[in-house]
Design a protein around this motif. Structure first.
Motif, PDB file in Angstrom:
ATOM      1  N   ASN A 280      15.241  31.883  11.692  1.00  0.00           N
ATOM      2  CA  ASN A 280      14.340  32.248  10.841  1.00  0.00           C
ATOM      3  C   ASN A 280      13.781  31.289   9.630  1.00  0.00           C
ATOM      4  N   GLN A 281      14.661  30.296   9.280  1.00  0.00           N
ATOM      5  CA  GLN A 281      14.303  29.323   8.403  1.00  0.00           C
ATOM      6  C   GLN A 281      13.302  28.334   9.224  1.00  0.00           C
ATOM      7  N   ALA A 282      13.586  28.205  10.635  1.00  0.00           N
ATOM      8  CA  ALA A 282      12.654  27.295  11.325  1.00  0.00           C
ATOM      9  C   ALA A 282      11.433  27.739  11.273  1.00  0.00           C
ATOM     10  N   LEU A 283      11.411  28.997  11.717  1.00  0.00           N
ATOM     11  CA  LEU A 283      10.030  29.729  11.915  1.00  0.00           C
ATOM     12  C   LEU A 283       8.961  30.052  10.504  1.00  0.00           C
ATOM     13  N   ALA A 284       9.805  29.882   9.582  1.00  0.00           N
ATOM     14  CA  ALA A 284       9.270  29.999   8.156  1.00  0.00           C
ATOM     15  C   ALA A 284       8.559  28.514   7.787  1.00  0.00           C
ATOM     16  N   GLY A 311      13.390  17.011  14.054  1.00  0.00           N
ATOM     17  CA  GLY A 311      14.464  17.367  12.998  1.00  0.00           C
ATOM     18  C   GLY A 311      15.696  17.672  13.301  1.00  0.00           C
ATOM     19  N   ARG A 312      16.756  17.494  12.416  1.00  0.00           N
ATOM     20  CA  ARG A 312      18.012  17.985  12.683  1.00  0.00           C
ATOM     21  C   ARG A 312      18.241  19.485  12.195  1.00  0.00           C
ATOM     22  N   VAL A 313      18.850  20.322  13.061  1.00  0.00           N
ATOM     23  CA  VAL A 313      18.841  21.621  12.779  1.00  0.00           C
ATOM     24  C   VAL A 313      20.293  22.175  12.718  1.00  0.00           C
ATOM     25  N   GLY A 314      20.693  23.385  11.977  1.00  0.00           N
ATOM     26  CA  GLY A 314      22.014  23.989  11.997  1.00  0.00           C
ATOM     27  C   GLY A 314      22.187  24.741  13.251  1.00  0.00           C
ATOM     28  N   PHE A 315      21.265  25.013  14.126  1.00  0.00           N
ATOM     29  CA  PHE A 315      21.374  26.044  15.199  1.00  0.00           C
ATOM     30  C   PHE A 315      21.112  25.177  16.640  1.00  0.00           C
ATOM     31  N   HIS A 316      21.120  25.851  17.773  1.00  0.00           N
ATOM     32  CA  HIS A 316      21.002  25.271  18.885  1.00  0.00           C
ATOM     33  C   HIS A 316      19.558  25.023  19.300  1.00  0.00           C
ATOM     34  N   PHE A 318      17.632  25.391  21.671  1.00  0.00           N
ATOM     35  CA  PHE A 318      16.982  26.348  22.603  1.00  0.00           C
ATOM     36  C   PHE A 318      16.660  27.903  21.934  1.00  0.00           C
ATOM     37  N   GLU A 319      17.444  28.043  20.912  1.00  0.00           N
ATOM     38  CA  GLU A 319      17.397  29.218  20.450  1.00  0.00           C
ATOM     39  C   GLU A 319      16.040  29.539  19.678  1.00  0.00           C
ATOM     40  N   LEU A 320      15.226  28.804  19.564  1.00  0.00           N
ATOM     41  CA  LEU A 320      13.834  28.573  19.275  1.00  0.00           C
ATOM     42  C   LEU A 320      12.982  28.760  20.230  1.00  0.00           C
TER      43      LEU A 320
END
Length: 415
Positions: A280-284, A311-316, A318-320
């Motif tokens: 959700n943060q990524a989509l925002a 970027g480095r993110v806190g979720f996998h 592939f979830e996006l």
């Protein structure tokens, strides 16, 4: 004498199995139709095409029929369309007549292709209206020669080309790129290899690379001109001017003027999602950055969009998912077609301890490197073969290429 010089039309290009397929297919025919209309309105003496009229050698019958329909006004106006073959126009099995040859025999284009002698020399025979073949045609005192695409060894053929031409007021159609200027990586020759052409030809009409550029002699005189593609063909061309050359031949001199066309809008954006802890943060973050960057220029046509996520993110990563992103982008910019490159990397506690930060792209390259180096016959060619494998994968995933174009990646010289 006046003519219009265009190249790299790429009729038949589209995005297969996509809602945008028919609209994008129409773009390239609309572009050529506009150039044909300008040719008639300007009352020029010829339209010359420097190769890659088609996107692939084995075109669909509907593409051939649509091409005839688009070129018909030129034929009705009595204005010749003089063309050469580019690397995309080639067919790799020459047991049948090509579509370019068929157009020439039917009188819609004049296909120029030189003959070769037993010792490898070039022979530019006069164009034969009956057979639709030949290497040379004269219009109002201008001698037009056509060569087409001859691969990566083009520079070694320049001396033989010049030796075969003995006339004055010469124009050469040549589907080749010049290193340093051409944005493509195959089918180019060195700048110094091209310079002898300036002594024999007053205007060299180039094609191949989709970025416009001009080549000058050591004394600063322009002699070779590449108009680029008049429509945006691939992502990466969003910043190139798009158009063609209107050329006048007066008092022994060729005087070119670049004229802009109106290609479909194309957007290529890199979105940094570093620090996003969940989808959700990524989509925002995507929404915020896209809204800030997209410039609505007043062009009502739906844009083509390529999105690179980094970027480095806190979720996998592939979830996006692609479909979720497409829904968001549809509301923001309503793109005709979207391509998403997911270069996100996952942050984990072990990564932070060990300093590991690998993206999906880096992992892919490591796997390919391991597979390729396992074969002794490939040693020393690892980087070349990795690039080729990724290029093939990307082409297949886009879904807009056929077997001939994939074969061209494997065999850039058409052997």
């Amino acid at each position: 004498m006046k003519f219009i010089h265009t190249s790299d039309i790429h009729l038949g290009k589209s995005y297969r199995n996509s809602p945008a397929e028919s609209v994008r297919y129409d773009d390239f025919f609309a572009c050529l139709a506009g150039i044909c209309a300008d040719t008639i309105t300007e009352q020029v003496d010829a339209l010359v095409i420097g190769g890659d009229l088609f996107h692939v050698g084995q075109i669909l019958p509907k593409t051939f029929a649509r091409t005839i329909e688009t070129l018909q006004p030129l034929k009705d106006a009595g204005i010749p369309c003089i063309a050469i073959e580019g690397n995309h126009d080639w067919i790799h099995r020459r047991d049948n007549i090509s579509w370019m040859e068929a157009l020439s025999q039917m009188g819609y284009i004049k296909l120029l292709r030189p003959a070769r002698t037993a010792d490898g020399a070039y022979r530019f025979d006069p164009f034969d209206e009956t057979t639709g073949m030949g290497g040379h045609i004269e219009i109002d005192g201008v001698n037009i020669y056509g060569l087409g695409y001859i691969g990566a060894q083009a520079g070694h053929h320049v001396e033989r080309i010049c030796t075969a031409v003995t006339t004055v007021n010469n124009l050469l159609l040549f589907h080749v790129g010049i290193w340093k200027y051409s944005p493509v990586e195959i089918g180019n020759m060195k700048l110094e290899e091209a310079l002898p052409l300036a002594e024999r030809f007053g205007y060299v009409a180039l094609g191949h690379g989709h970025k416009p550029y001009v080549i000058e002699t050591a004394g600063g005189k322009p002699y070779a001109f590449n108009p680029g593609s008049p429509e945006r063909v691939n992502f990466g061309e969003e910043k190139y001017p798009k158009g063609y050359y209107h050329v006048s031949f007066e008092n022994g001199e060729f005087i070119p003027t670049f004229r802009n066309t109106s290609p479909r809008p194309m957007l290529v954006e890199t979105i940094d999602l570093g620090g996003a802890e969940n989808v959700n943060q990524a989509l925002a973050g995507v929404c915020e950055q896209i809204v800030a960057r997209v410039n609505h220029s007043g062009d009502e046509r739906q844009p083509l969009l390529e999105l690179k996520l980094v970027g480095r993110v806190g979720f996998h990563p592939f979830e996006l998912g692609r479909e979720r992103l497409k829904l968001v982008l549809e509301e923001l910019v309503a793109p005709l077609h979207v391509e998403i490159k997911n270069h996100l990397s996952l942050v984990s506690s072990s990564d932070e301890v060990n300093g590991v930060n690998k993206s999906l792209e880096e992992i892919e390259q490591e796997v390919l490197h391991g597979l390729i180096t396992s074969g002794s016959e490939y040693q020393g060619r690892e980087e070349e073969l990795i690039r080729l494998a990724i290029a093939l994968k990307n082409a297949v995933q886009k879904g807009d290429v056929d077997g001939d174009e994939l074969l061209a990646l494997l065999d850039p010289e058409g052997n």
